[in-house]
Structure formats: structure tokens, C-alpha cells
Design a protein around this motif. Structure first.
Motif, short mmCIF file in Angstrom:
data_model
loop_
_atom_site.label_atom_id
_atom_site.label_comp_id
_atom_site.label_asym_id
_atom_site.label_seq_id
_atom_site.Cartn_x
_atom_site.Cartn_y
_atom_site.Cartn_z
N TRP A 541 -0.22 -17.41 -17.19
CA TRP A 541 -1.46 -16.64 -16.61
C TRP A 541 -1.22 -15.15 -16.33
CZ3 TRP A 541 -1.90 -20.52 -11.83
CH2 TRP A 541 -2.29 -21.90 -11.97
N PRO A 542 -1.17 -14.56 -17.48
CA PRO A 542 -1.07 -13.20 -17.21
C PRO A 542 -1.99 -12.44 -16.32
CG PRO A 542 -1.94 -13.51 -19.42
CD PRO A 542 -1.85 -15.12 -18.77
N GLY A 543 -1.56 -11.70 -15.60
CA GLY A 543 -2.28 -10.99 -14.62
C GLY A 543 -2.77 -11.59 -13.33
N GLN A 544 -2.70 -12.81 -13.27
CA GLN A 544 -3.08 -13.55 -11.96
C GLN A 544 -2.21 -13.25 -10.83
OE1 GLN A 544 -1.66 -16.13 -10.02
NE2 GLN A 544 -3.43 -16.84 -8.84
N ALA A 545 -0.85 -13.18 -10.92
CA ALA A 545 0.04 -12.87 -9.85
C ALA A 545 -0.06 -11.54 -9.32
CB ALA A 545 1.75 -12.99 -10.40
N CYS A 546 -0.78 -10.79 -10.21
CA CYS A 546 -0.81 -9.18 -9.36
C CYS A 546 -2.20 -9.30 -8.46
CB CYS A 546 -1.34 -8.20 -10.58
SG CYS A 546 0.03 -8.03 -11.82
N SER A 547 -2.90 -10.33 -8.62
CA SER A 547 -3.95 -10.21 -7.68
C SER A 547 -3.91 -10.21 -6.15
CB SER A 547 -5.12 -11.38 -8.22
OG SER A 547 -4.58 -12.61 -7.90
N TYR A 548 -2.74 -10.89 -5.82
CA TYR A 548 -2.55 -10.92 -4.31
C TYR A 548 -2.21 -9.56 -3.71
CZ TYR A 548 -1.36 -16.02 -5.81
OH TYR A 548 -1.52 -16.93 -6.13
N MET A 549 -1.41 -8.86 -4.29
CA MET A 549 -0.92 -7.58 -3.53
C MET A 549 -2.15 -6.68 -3.92
SD MET A 549 0.95 -5.96 -1.44
CE MET A 549 2.43 -6.93 -1.47
N VAL A 550 -2.77 -6.50 -5.11
CA VAL A 550 -3.88 -5.58 -5.28
C VAL A 550 -5.01 -6.06 -4.45
CG1 VAL A 550 -5.60 -5.08 -6.90
CG2 VAL A 550 -3.36 -5.39 -7.61
N GLY A 551 -5.40 -7.07 -4.24
CA GLY A 551 -6.47 -7.48 -3.05
C GLY A 551 -5.98 -7.24 -1.82
N LYS A 552 -4.60 -7.45 -1.38
CA LYS A 552 -4.28 -7.05 -0.05
C LYS A 552 -4.45 -5.58 0.36
CE LYS A 552 -0.20 -7.13 3.18
NZ LYS A 552 1.22 -7.50 3.18
N ILE A 553 -3.97 -4.90 -0.59
CA ILE A 553 -3.91 -3.46 -0.30
C ILE A 553 -5.43 -3.03 -0.33
CG2 ILE A 553 -3.91 -1.02 -1.62
CD1 ILE A 553 -1.28 -2.42 -3.11
N ASN A 554 -6.39 -3.56 -0.84
CA ASN A 554 -7.54 -3.16 -0.77
C ASN A 554 -8.22 -3.67 0.71
OD1 ASN A 554 -9.70 -1.96 -2.43
ND2 ASN A 554 -10.95 -3.68 -1.91
N TRP A 555 -7.98 -5.08 0.97
CA TRP A 555 -8.42 -5.29 2.33
C TRP A 555 -7.78 -4.34 3.54
CZ3 TRP A 555 -12.01 -8.49 3.80
CH2 TRP A 555 -12.49 -9.66 3.02
N LEU A 556 -6.61 -3.95 3.47
CA LEU A 556 -5.87 -3.07 4.35
C LEU A 556 -6.63 -1.79 4.41
CD1 LEU A 556 -2.17 -4.14 4.30
CD2 LEU A 556 -3.56 -4.54 6.02
N ARG A 557 -6.97 -1.27 3.19
CA ARG A 557 -7.47 0.07 2.97
C ARG A 557 -8.95 -0.02 3.60
NH1 ARG A 557 -11.45 1.85 -0.27
NH2 ARG A 557 -11.29 -0.06 -1.50
N LEU A 558 -9.71 -1.03 3.30
CA LEU A 558 -11.25 -0.99 3.82
C LEU A 558 -10.95 -1.22 5.37
CD1 LEU A 558 -12.79 -3.52 1.31
CD2 LEU A 558 -13.31 -0.99 1.76
N ARG A 559 -9.95 -1.64 5.97
CA ARG A 559 -9.65 -1.92 7.52
C ARG A 559 -9.59 -0.56 7.98
NH1 ARG A 559 -5.60 -6.13 10.27
NH2 ARG A 559 -4.14 -4.41 9.92
N GLU A 560 -8.65 0.14 7.17
CA GLU A 560 -8.28 1.46 7.79
C GLU A 560 -9.46 2.43 7.85
OE1 GLU A 560 -5.53 2.61 9.61
OE2 GLU A 560 -5.28 0.38 9.72
N VAL A 561 -10.32 2.30 6.74
CA VAL A 561 -11.53 3.14 6.76
C VAL A 561 -12.34 2.81 7.69
CG1 VAL A 561 -13.66 3.67 5.22
CG2 VAL A 561 -11.25 3.49 4.11
N ALA A 562 -12.58 1.83 8.11
CA ALA A 562 -13.48 1.12 9.16
C ALA A 562 -13.18 1.53 10.54
CB ALA A 562 -13.79 -0.38 9.19
N LYS A 563 -11.79 1.51 10.78
CA LYS A 563 -11.16 1.99 11.80
C LYS A 563 -11.22 3.57 12.25
CE LYS A 563 -7.58 -1.23 12.88
NZ LYS A 563 -5.85 -1.37 13.06
N THR A 564 -11.06 4.18 11.09
CA THR A 564 -11.30 5.65 11.20
C THR A 564 -13.02 6.30 11.42
OG1 THR A 564 -9.35 5.78 9.73
CG2 THR A 564 -10.86 7.97 10.09
N LYS A 565 -13.54 5.63 10.58
CA LYS A 565 -15.13 5.97 10.82
C LYS A 565 -15.78 5.51 11.80
CE LYS A 565 -16.05 6.64 5.80
NZ LYS A 565 -16.88 6.45 4.65
N LEU A 566 -15.47 4.13 12.39
CA LEU A 566 -16.02 3.58 13.65
C LEU A 566 -15.40 4.07 14.90
CD1 LEU A 566 -16.95 -0.03 12.14
CD2 LEU A 566 -18.63 2.03 12.44
#
Length: 603
Positions: A541-566
């Protein structure tokens, strides 16, 4: 959650032309949503297995419950052609006229179809464009998926249901031969799994083939369940005849091909050795992660994160009195310590599952402080079936039926309890059930979305959420009285960082299987058996194992953006609602969803 992605996409622009869409549009209803109903109906028609998985096959007499999906080589090409045709129709819709959730729905389906079309144009092997090059392996193929599907998802309440089961059991033989046909075609073009993957494939396949009717899961399942419902008929005898006369010979033919492949196979682990192998890895990475990160970026990100997480684990281990050796050596000692191990017996495994149910109950009580919308659907914890546990991952989630008739299920692999010491189990449970996969998947199913969106899946979104949920559980206080569980949480985060390094190492830097396993063991102390299973999974399953951390990083980034702006307007419950009730999306679309949420809150 699993769906037949290609069949879903092959129907994904019918809304542009369907009669129902036109009729409802004339009546003032949304043509887009009306059309999505048509798309969903077409998906169910093409994929009876999806119909069953979603619990939409209640009338066995209607036919879907008696059939399995078409796995023929011809279907591979008809699916490709359909996807191109419907993509052209989708592009004829005026995207600029869409706003809000309609725009999200359009962009989500369009991304999936375009990514599929790109892979279809580039590669003529594998069952789905990119992301899984081998039709049959230790983790792919109907021999691996259909026994559990028939046993756990094909419901039996009536005589028609039991008769439909027999029809599907006979169709299983056809499906096996279709997989064999596709695998033989790909093998003729040099697409053969590595030797070690074939060894595990052959073991699982042979174990299934060698089951006598009185022990065969697929025979006993219908016999037992028909008897429990007091359904007339000798289903044991009928199923036995199909098993020995149809299924076992088809398995024997597939085993023969796998043995032929084994004689030709190499030990090279990565997909770089396949036709257009480097391009295939890039396409697979994009398909699984919905990201355009380069393999070098992936590798470096994993190494950097591993360094940070190792430092945190070092602090936590020292606080618990574990001071000697590297972080990996100390974690290895924790794995080996019998005080953290459940007995490797049926009784010990039942106690393990009972303890995990208590964890789910405890975290469920904390949900209202973090989520505005809570799922109605329940979740069950089950063992991975013994006949596939050799090659299966440590845990996985299976979505429930759309009508609530079958709950969500968190499967845990208990082939050896030494691989799942108690300090690792809380995080695995929060990942697979609540607040991880089950919460996200159930909310998606229960949200006000077109059916096609209710069943769509993007690994970076869903696995990223589940990995984010592991950290969220810590923020919810689930480890306040469980310092060893917190070490397990940090270990699992490091485990996903290791995945970035190892996956890119195997497929981009041409690491060997053994090199990857050793990196695993050295860095986070995992037993060699579980590290081996993981590495061999990444190979198919090439690439599938990378989806976990790539996705988590994005969720955390979006949460920080929301905290900062709101600022003081930020409410974590609203943040979670915004990201979850809009359903699974590519990461690029999730960015747009969250930007809309922030804009609305700032008014």
C-alpha cells in the motif's frame, strides 16, 4: 471505512444529465442534490458489496444481496472509461454558480475523479489506478476480504437471506478467478509482489483453502446463523458442496499462480522496481494523502518529528523510572515486561477487550465538552478474525450500516498479546473508536449530506483525524491518571513519524525490507514481528502509511489558524463540528471548509 472507490467514481457526474435531476430541478429542488441521489443509486447497482456494507440490501429478493462485485479484467477498463466520461460531464457544470456545501460536494467529487483519471492514464496495473499495485497480496484480493464480508456483513434473517448467502458463496469462486485473471495479466507486465509478501499471501490463502467443510468459516457461518433463525433447509450440506466443488478449486488455481509468482519474485521491497515505479509512488502518495509533498520532504518531516517526539518520550520515560538505554531500547523493554502483558489465552483476550470497552465508556462521557454534535450509532470492539490475523494490521475500523442495523466495529488484532501491551491499548482504542474513526465516520453518515458524500473516504482526512484524536484524548484528560498510557500515546505519534521515514525510504530511497524493519525496532522499540507486519503493509500500500501524520499536521495547523484568527470567539466544539459534519474531503477542500467557518464566526 471501506467503499469501492472506482465504482463510486465511475458514476460521479450523472447528475448533469439524469431524468430525476431534471425533474427535481424543474420542481425547484437542488439539481445537484437530486443528481447525487442518482449517482448513489448507480453506485449501489454497480457494487452490491457496497450495498450490503451500508445495510441497504434488506430485501434479498431484489437481487443485490445475491451478487458480488465484478472483478474481471474487462471491468477495470470499463471503469476507467466511465470515469473519463463522467468527469467530462462534471466539468460541464458551472462550478462558479455553486456556494456553501454544494461547492464542497462538487470540489470533493471532482478532486477524487481527477486524481483517479490521472492515475488511470499513467498506469495499467493494479485494481484502482494507484495506491495498491497488486491485485492479490497479503492485504489485497477477495480471498482476503470476502470471507469476513460474508460472515460479518451479509445479514441472515430470512430464508431469502440464507439462499442469497449461498449464491454469493458460489460467486466467491468466480471472484477468485477474476482476481487471478487480473493478477496474471499484471504479472505478465512485471507487476509481482515481493517474495516476502507472497510468502504471507500463500500462508493465508493455503490456510483458507485447507479448511474442511466442518471447520470452514464460510460453511459454518450460514449453517449456524440459519439454524439460529430457525430457517428450514440443510444449509450446511449445500454450503459444503459449494465450498468443495467451487471455492476450493478456485483457491487452488489462485495458489498455483501465487506459487508461480513466488518463483519469479525478487526481494526488492519498493514500487520503484515496477513499470514507471517512481511516478507510481508519487501518484500513490497523492491519492492517499491528497498532498503534493515530495518524497524528500516526507522523509525529512518524519525525521524531524521523530526527533521531537523522542525527546518528549525520553522525559516521560525518565519520570517513570526508565532511564537506561536509548528511547527505542527503553520502549523495547516495556514491550518485553510481562507486567504489561495480557495472558495469550482466549480468557486473557476477552479480558483485554472488556477493559477496552471501559476506556470507550470513559471517553464517551467527556465528549460533550469537545463536540456539539455526537454520533447516535454505537461501536463494538471485536477480534480480527483468526484466518486473516497473520497479515492484518494491529487494529482497524469498519463503519456501521447507514440504517443503524449494524454498529460500527473496532477490530483489534490479538494473534499475540505480546504485540499489544497494556500501555499501547488506550491510544489504539481512541484512534479506532472514540473520538477517532467511529466518531468521525458515524457523524459523517448521520450528517445532512448527499448519500454519495456519506460514504466517501479520504485517508489523509480520516486517518489524520484519528491521529489528531489520539492527541485530543490527552487534552481531554484521558491520561491524567495513566502516565504509561501517555507514553503509549507519544509512542504512537512517533510510530506515525517513523511511517513517513520508512514509507519514503522503501519506495523512494530504495531501502530494503530489513533496513526498514531495523529502523522501526531501533527508534520506537516495536517487536520485530509487529514491525515486520507494518513494513510489509507499506510495500503493498505505497503512500497509505503517510496519510496519518500528513493529515494530523493539517488538522493541527487548521486549529491553530482558527484560534489565532478568532481569539476569544474560538470554540473547540464548533471547530470540530465544522470539520466533521461537512464529511470527508481532500485536505485542500478541508482548508476551504475551515476558511468558511472562520469567516462566518468573524462576522
Amino acid at each position: 471505512m471501506s467503499i469501492n472507490r472506482r465504482h463510486l467514481l465511475a458514476t460521479a457526474a450523472l447528475f448533469a444529465v439524469t431524468p430525476a435531476a431534471r425533474a427535481l430541478a424543474a420542481a425547484g429542488a437542488s439539481p445537484l442534490n437530486a443528481a447525487f441521489d442518482d449517482i448513489f443509486a448507480a453506485q449501489l447497482k454497480r457494487s452490491p458489496e457496497t450495498t450490503t456494507s451500508l445495510g441497504l440490501d434488506k430485501d434479498a429478493r431484489a437481487g443485490a444481496k445475491s451478487r458480488l462485485d465484478d472483478r474481471s479484467l474487462a471491468s477495470r477498463y470499463s471503469d476507467k472509461a466511465d470515469n473519463l466520461k463522467y468527469l467530462a460531464l462534471l466539468k460541464s457544470v458551472d462550478r462558479k454558480s455553486l456556494t456553501g456545501l454544494d461547492a464542497v460536494n462538487y470540489d470533493t467529487v471532482a478532486y477524487q475523479m481527477e486524481t483517479q483519471a490521472e492515475a488511470d492514464r499513467a498506469f495499467d496495473y493494479g485494481p484502482g489506478g494507484a495506491g495498491a499495485p497488486y491485485v492479490v497480496s497479503q492485504l489485497t484480493g477477495c480471498y482476503q476480504a470476502l470471507p469476513d464480508f460474508l460472515d460479518s456483513q451479509h445479514s441472515i434473517e430470512t430464508k431469502a437471506d440464507a439462499d442469497a448467502y449461498l449464491a454469493r458463496l458460489e460467486a466467491f469462486a468466480t471472484a477468485l478467478d477474476q482476481d487471478t485473471e487480473q493478477a496474471r495479466y499484471d504479472g505478465g507486465h512485471g507487476v509481482i509482489p515481493p517474495d516476502f509478501a507472497l510468502d504471507k499471501t500463500l500462508k493465508q490463502m493455503t490456510d483458507l483453502h485447507d479448511q474442511t467443510p466442518d471447520k470452514a468459516v464460510l460453511v459454518q457461518s450460514v449453517a449456524r446463523r440459519a439454524a439460529e433463525k430457525h430457517i428450514d433447509g440443510d444449509y450446511a450440506s449445500q454450503a459444503s458442496a459449494i465450498w468443495t466443488g467451487k471455492v476450493q478449486p478456485a483457491l487452488a488455481r489462485q495458489i498455483a499462480l501465487m506459487k508461480d509468482f513466488r518463483a519469479k519474485a525478487t526481494h526488492d521491497a519498493g514500487v520503484w522496481r515496477l513499470p514507471k515505479g517512481e511516478d507510481y509512488y508519487a501518484a500513490s502518495f497523492k491519492q492517499w494523502t491528497t498532498s503534493t509533498m515530495s518524497p524528500e520532504e516526507v522523509h525529512k518531516t518524519g525525521l524531524d518529528l521523530l526527533e521531537q517526539l523522542s525527546a518528549r518520550m525520553d522525559e516521560q520515560l525518565k519520570a517513570q523510572g526508565y532511564t537506561q538505554g536509548t528511547v527505542g531500547e527503553r520502549l523495547r523493554a516495556l514491550y518485553a515486561d510481562p507486567k504489561f502483558r495480557y495472558p495469550d489465552t482466549d480468557e486473557g483476550k476477552e479480558k483485554l477487550i472488556a477493559d477496552l470497552n471501559l476506556k470507550v465508556k470513559a471517553v464517551q462521557a467527556k465528549l460533550p465538552a469537545y463536540f456539539k454534535t455526537l454520533p447516535k450509532q454505537s461501536v463494538e470492539i471485536r477480534r480480527v478474525p483468526k484466518y486473516i490475523e497473520a497479515g492484518a494490521p494491529g487494529g482497524y475500523y469498519q463503519g456501521g450500516a447507514l440504517d443503524g442495523s449494524r454498529p460500527g466495529a473496532y477490530f483489534i488484532n490479538l494473534r499475540n498479546t505480546a504485540e499489544v501491551p497494556s500501555w499501547t491499548l488506550p491510544t489504539l482504542t481512541y484512534h479506532e473508536s472514540i473520538p477517532g474513526h467511529h466518531l468521525q465516520g458515524a457523524l459523517q453518515q448521520e450528517a445532512d449530506l448527499p448519500m454519495i458524500r456519506k460514504v466517501m473516504w479520504f485517508s489523509a482526512y480520516g486517518e489524520g483525524w484519528a491521529l489528531y484524536a489520539e492527541q485530543l484524548a490527552d487534552e481531554m484528560g484521558m491520561y491524567d491518571d495513566d502516565p504509561m498510557g501517555r507514553i503509549g500515546m507519544l509512542h504512537d505519534a512517533a510510530f506515525r513519524a517513523v511511517r513517513l521515514v520508512v514509507d519514503s525510504g522503501l519506495h523512494h530511497k530504495r531501502w530494503t525490507r530489513e533496513q526498514a524493519i531495523q529502523f522501526f525496532v531501533d527508534k520506537i522499540g516495536d517487536p520485530e514481528t509487529s514491525a515486520t507486519t507494518e513494513v510489509e503493509r507499506y510495500c503493498v500500500w505505497p503512500g497509505q502509511a503517510c496519510s496519518y501524520m500528513v493529515g494530523k499536521i493539517n488538522w493541527l495547523r487548521l486549529r491553530e489558524v482558527a484560534k489565532t484568527k478568532l481569539g476569544p470567539k474560538f470554540d473547540i466544539r464548533e471547530f470540530h463540528d465544522a470539520g466533521l459534519v461537512s464529511g470527508a474531503t481532500p485536505l485542500t477542500v478541508l482548508d476551504d471548509v475551515m476558511a468558511g467557518y472562520i469567516k462566518q464566526k468573524m462576522v
